[in-house]
Design an enzyme around this catalytic site. Structure first.
Site, PDB file in Angstrom:
ATOM      1  N   PHE A 150       0.837  -1.306  -0.018  1.00 52.58           N
ATOM      2  CA  PHE A 150       0.063  -0.101   0.042  1.00 52.58           C
ATOM      3  C   PHE A 150       0.773   1.336   0.129  1.00 52.58           C
ATOM      4  CE2 PHE A 150       0.948   0.002   4.412  1.00 52.58           C
ATOM      5  CZ  PHE A 150       0.900   1.155   4.940  1.00 52.58           C
ATOM      6  N   LYS A 174      -1.015  -6.996  -9.465  1.00 51.26           N
ATOM      7  CA  LYS A 174      -1.893  -6.941  -8.177  1.00 51.26           C
ATOM      8  C   LYS A 174      -1.708  -6.137  -7.212  1.00 51.26           C
ATOM      9  CE  LYS A 174      -3.081  -8.134  -4.571  1.00 51.26           C
ATOM     10  NZ  LYS A 174      -3.247  -7.295  -3.463  1.00 51.26           N
ATOM     11  N   GLU A 177      -4.987  -3.821  -2.028  1.00 52.31           N
ATOM     12  CA  GLU A 177      -6.422  -3.319  -2.083  1.00 52.31           C
ATOM     13  C   GLU A 177      -6.802  -2.307  -1.194  1.00 52.31           C
ATOM     14  OE1 GLU A 177      -4.690  -5.743  -0.761  1.00 52.31           O
ATOM     15  OE2 GLU A 177      -5.449  -6.910   0.872  1.00 52.31           O
ATOM     16  N   SER A 227       5.490  -6.851   3.434  1.00 47.73           N
ATOM     17  CA  SER A 227       5.847  -7.277   4.684  1.00 47.73           C
ATOM     18  C   SER A 227       6.683  -8.649   4.491  1.00 47.73           C
ATOM     19  CB  SER A 227       4.794  -7.439   5.736  1.00 47.73           C
ATOM     20  OG  SER A 227       3.866  -8.394   5.407  1.00 47.73           O
ATOM     21  N   CYS A 282       9.499   1.998   3.490  1.00 48.91           N
ATOM     22  CA  CYS A 282      10.285   0.826   3.628  1.00 48.91           C
ATOM     23  C   CYS A 282      11.749   1.370   4.069  1.00 48.91           C
ATOM     24  CB  CYS A 282      10.433  -0.333   2.458  1.00 48.91           C
ATOM     25  SG  CYS A 282      11.155   0.398   0.934  1.00 48.91           S
ATOM     26  N   GLU A 384       9.430  -4.108  12.959  1.00 43.14           N
ATOM     27  CA  GLU A 384       8.919  -3.123  12.097  1.00 43.14           C
ATOM     28  C   GLU A 384       7.866  -2.436  12.415  1.00 43.14           C
ATOM     29  OE1 GLU A 384       7.701  -3.926   8.041  1.00 43.14           O
ATOM     30  OE2 GLU A 384       8.826  -1.935   7.319  1.00 43.14           O
TER      31      GLU A 384
HETATM   32  P1  NAD Z   1       1.723  -6.508   2.989  1.00 40.67           P
HETATM   33  O1  NAD Z   1       2.665  -7.708   3.039  1.00 40.67           O
HETATM   34  O2  NAD Z   1       0.343  -6.696   3.911  1.00 40.67           O
HETATM   35  O3  NAD Z   1       0.982  -6.469   1.580  1.00 40.67           O
HETATM   36  C1  NAD Z   1       1.742  -6.562   0.504  1.00 40.67           C
HETATM   37  C2  NAD Z   1       1.085  -7.197  -0.809  1.00 40.67           C
HETATM   38  O4  NAD Z   1       0.557  -8.799  -0.517  1.00 40.67           O
HETATM   39  C3  NAD Z   1      -0.646  -6.655  -1.020  1.00 40.67           C
HETATM   40  O5  NAD Z   1      -0.751  -6.831  -2.320  1.00 40.67           O
HETATM   41  C4  NAD Z   1      -1.367  -7.462  -0.284  1.00 40.67           C
HETATM   42  O6  NAD Z   1      -2.826  -7.663  -0.765  1.00 40.67           O
HETATM   43  C5  NAD Z   1      -0.678  -9.036  -0.266  1.00 40.67           C
HETATM   44  N1  NAD Z   1      -0.898  -9.789   0.696  1.00 40.67           N
HETATM   45  C6  NAD Z   1      -1.273  -9.380   2.025  1.00 40.67           C
HETATM   46  N2  NAD Z   1      -1.433 -10.743   3.078  1.00 40.67           N
HETATM   47  C7  NAD Z   1      -1.264 -11.579   2.026  1.00 40.67           C
HETATM   48  C8  NAD Z   1      -1.244 -13.051   2.221  1.00 40.67           C
HETATM   49  N3  NAD Z   1      -1.597 -13.620   3.523  1.00 40.67           N
HETATM   50  N4  NAD Z   1      -1.270 -13.986   1.122  1.00 40.67           N
HETATM   51  C9  NAD Z   1      -1.027 -13.303  -0.172  1.00 40.67           C
HETATM   52  N5  NAD Z   1      -0.723 -11.997  -0.332  1.00 40.67           N
HETATM   53  C10 NAD Z   1      -1.035 -11.349   0.620  1.00 40.67           C
HETATM   54  O7  NAD Z   1       2.506  -5.143   2.954  1.00 40.67           O
HETATM   55  P2  NAD Z   1       1.682  -3.929   3.062  1.00 40.67           P
HETATM   56  O8  NAD Z   1       1.364  -3.438   4.510  1.00 40.67           O
HETATM   57  O9  NAD Z   1       0.900  -3.545   1.758  1.00 40.67           O
HETATM   58  O10 NAD Z   1       3.091  -2.831   2.756  1.00 40.67           O
HETATM   59  C11 NAD Z   1       3.663  -2.301   3.977  1.00 40.67           C
HETATM   60  C12 NAD Z   1       5.037  -3.436   4.107  1.00 40.67           C
HETATM   61  O11 NAD Z   1       5.734  -3.477   2.773  1.00 40.67           O
HETATM   62  C13 NAD Z   1       5.835  -2.967   4.987  1.00 40.67           C
HETATM   63  O12 NAD Z   1       6.547  -4.293   5.715  1.00 40.67           O
HETATM   64  C14 NAD Z   1       7.185  -2.546   4.250  1.00 40.67           C
HETATM   65  O13 NAD Z   1       8.591  -2.517   4.734  1.00 40.67           O
HETATM   66  C15 NAD Z   1       7.096  -3.283   3.051  1.00 40.67           C
HETATM   67  N6  NAD Z   1       7.863  -2.625   1.929  1.00 40.67           N
HETATM   68  C16 NAD Z   1       8.971  -2.977   1.650  1.00 40.67           C
HETATM   69  C17 NAD Z   1       9.703  -2.491   0.541  1.00 40.67           C
HETATM   70  C18 NAD Z   1      10.994  -2.845  -0.018  1.00 40.67           C
HETATM   71  O14 NAD Z   1      11.458  -2.392  -1.046  1.00 40.67           O
HETATM   72  N7  NAD Z   1      11.519  -3.573   0.715  1.00 40.67           N
HETATM   73  C19 NAD Z   1       9.022  -1.218  -0.103  1.00 40.67           C
HETATM   74  C20 NAD Z   1       7.900  -0.950   0.358  1.00 40.67           C
HETATM   75  C21 NAD Z   1       7.193  -1.608   1.181  1.00 40.67           C
END
Ligand code: NAD
Length: 499
Positions: A150, A174, A177, A227, A282, A384
């Site tokens: 997000f 994808k 959401e 994450s 991040c 985090e």
């Molecule tokens: P998230 O892991 O909750 O979601 C990321 C994506 O995975 C979304 O599209 C979500 O719909 C999908 N998803 C969520 N749960 C899932 C599941 N159980 N099974 C399959 N798909 C699933 O992350 P978020 O809250 O949207 O974003 C924040 C996180 O992203 C933080 O941890 C941040 O550090 C990380 N991030 C990392 C970088 C990097 O470059 N390393 C960059 C941006 C964000």
């Protein structure tokens, strides 16, 4: 509220019904502004079959024609910047200025991909054996899935799709959401730029759609950012199904301040990198390691700066917007409670932020929070938080600071602040982190370098964009060819050798 946000498949919005939907909010007001369709397995299958069909032509389209579309897309993106930025702010909540910065970093990747004819060049060795030449080429993989978080709804997908498309793949994005609209807008720009239908597709959804992308036999690669627990799951599931996977995860980025540093620069940087985008980056700095005797003076400078920060809707000129959701705001608040309970010193408490605008009373705001005397055993240090919480850890020496950074499970970004070139050089060499800043708090590489962390911040061995991005979205082939005159001699059953 009738704003339906649906999938983009084969150059148009999906007309079918949605079995399941999710709400989309304006985080500044807490109002629901839309409803996003959550794709079923069947919808993902439709998108994949469309992408497979489109790939048959797109992969054969000349580099010149592919690049012409990319240049046109770049122009359109530039011309419609304000619309893109407004969509980011409306659903993510970050300030317009921050959204502008996000978009411009994404645009760099588009510009990088415009150079694909040069980036995809192979090599050629003439005469490796008598009459034999060898050359290498790189070809697209097919259908690739891009799953994004997000916090950068435009930039993160843009780390991947320009290169994937330029190299001749077809794409299914994808998005998160929580802020799905901006990628739909980008899809329309691609169409306007002349990209053939079916090359760029968007499916909205949650675990069901992600799982289908991970297991579908026609999806050849997955680029994921999110994450760490989900990144690990994506990597393990995707690779178990034979896919190439790069899965970027979470972070806990340390900023080390040595005693000789310019403390005003360090304080400005800590505030910018700790609280920009409300800490939902991040590459945010969340752990500040102060090498004594600087801590007292540095903390005073940071606290003074924090007191000037304004909180408000992203569309106004405030410094910080809201967090993404009420659930996330409460989770971050829970970490602050835990830090207090664990005995850290709360220098600035953001739990009861002052918001003068009545219209924002239900927004997901949290003020900047500063902790001193944080120790490595505390959850506020280990985990985090992904919010506006900066933890200061006091140490006596450079070695202690380095040990902290290197022993932390995450290894996304880090920074050192010092005026000693030798110390900085030693740090860049010794630190176990993928992206390092020297007097630069958020060292996000330019698009022609590659972005990615170490340890629990990345699963897989390929970073995003730059040369590694081109490598990720293509596979190599080496051709050995012989063109002899007809007098080449008779049979030889031996293993081919040079001669
Ligand atoms: P998230 O892991 O909750 O979601 C990321 C994506 O995975 C979304 O599209 C979500 O719909 C999908 N998803 C969520 N749960 C899932 C599941 N159980 N099974 C399959 N798909 C699933 O992350 P978020 O809250 O949207 O974003 C924040 C996180 O992203 C933080 O941890 C941040 O550090 C990380 N991030 C990392 C970088 C990097 O470059 N390393 C960059 C941006 C964000």
């Amino acid at each position: 509220m009738s704003n339906r946000i649906t999938h983009w498949i084969d150059g148009k919005f999906y007309a079918g019904p949605a079995d399941r939907t999710g709400p989309v909010f304006n985080p500044a007001t807490g109002e629901q502004t839309g409803t996003v369709d959550l794709a079923s397995t069947d919808v993902v299958d439709v998108a994949v079959s469309v992408a497979v069909a489109a790939g048959k032509t797109w992969a054969q389209t000349s580099l010149t024609k592919r690049v012409a579309v990319l240049f046109e897309f770049r122009e359109l993106l530039n011309a419609r910047k304000d619309e893109v930025i407004a969509l980011i702010t409306a659903e993510h909540g970050k300030t317009l200025e921050d959204a502008r910065g996000e978009l411009s970093r994404g645009q760099e990747a588009v510009e990088f991909a415009c150079g694909i004819p040069h980036l995809m060049k192979g090599s050629y060795s003439e005469g490796v054996s008598t009459g034999v030449d060898v050359y290498s080429i790189r070809q697209p993989l097919g259908v690739v899935g891009i799953i994004s978080p997000f916090n950068f709804p435009a930039m993160v997908p843009m780390w991947f799709f320009p290169i994937a498309i330029a190299t001749g793949n077809t794409v299914i994005v994808k998005p998160s959401e929580k802020d799905p609209s901006v990628v739909n807008y980008i899809a329309e720009l691609w169409k306007e730029a002349g990209l053939p239908d079916g090359v760029f597709n968007v499916v909205h959804g949650d675990k069901e759609s992600v799982d289908r992308l991970l297991t579908h036999p026609d999806v050849k690669a997955i680029s994921f950012v999110g994450s760490t627990p989900i990144a690990k799951y994506i990597y393990e599931t995707g690779t178990a199904h034979g896919k190439r996977v790069q899965a970027l995860g979470g972070a806990k980025n340390h900023m080390v301040v040595l005693p000789d540093a310019d403390l005003d620069l360090a304080a400005d940087s800590a505030v910018n990198a700790g609280f920009g985008s409300a800490g939902e980056r991040c590459m945010a700095i969340s752990a500040l390691v102060a090498v004594e005797p600087v801590a007292d003076e540095l903390i005073a400078k940071i606290a003074q700066r924090v007191s000037t920060l304004t909180l408000g809707a992203g569309v106004t000129n405030s410094d910080m917007g809201p967090l993404i959701s009420a659930v996330h705001r409460d989770k971050v608040r829970g970490y602050i409670d835990a830090g207090v309970e664990a005995g850290a010193t709360l220098v600035v408490d953001g739990r009861k932020p002052e918001i003068s605008d009545e219209a924002l009373s239900a927004g997901y705001f949290l003020g900047a929070t500063l902790f001193d005397n944080v120790t490595p055993d505390m959850s506020i240090y280990q985990e985090e938080i992904f919010g506006p919480v900066l933890c200061v850890i006091r140490v006596a020496t450079y070695e202690e600071a380095l040990k902290l950074v290197n022993e932390h499970p995450y290894g996304n970004g880090t920074a050192i602040f010092t005026n000693d070139g030798g110390a900085a050089r030693r740090f860049q060499h010794e630190v176990q982190v993928g992206m390092v800043g020297i007097n630069v708090p958020i060292p996000v590489p330019m698009a022609y370098y590659s972005f990615g962390g170490w340890k629990a911040s990345l699963f897989g061995d390929t970073h995003a964009h730059g040369a590694e991005g081109v490598h990720f979205f293509t596979r190599g082939k080496v051709v050995t060819s012989r063109w002899l005159d007809p007098s080449h001699g008779g049979l030889n059953l031996g293993f081919p050798t040079n001669g």
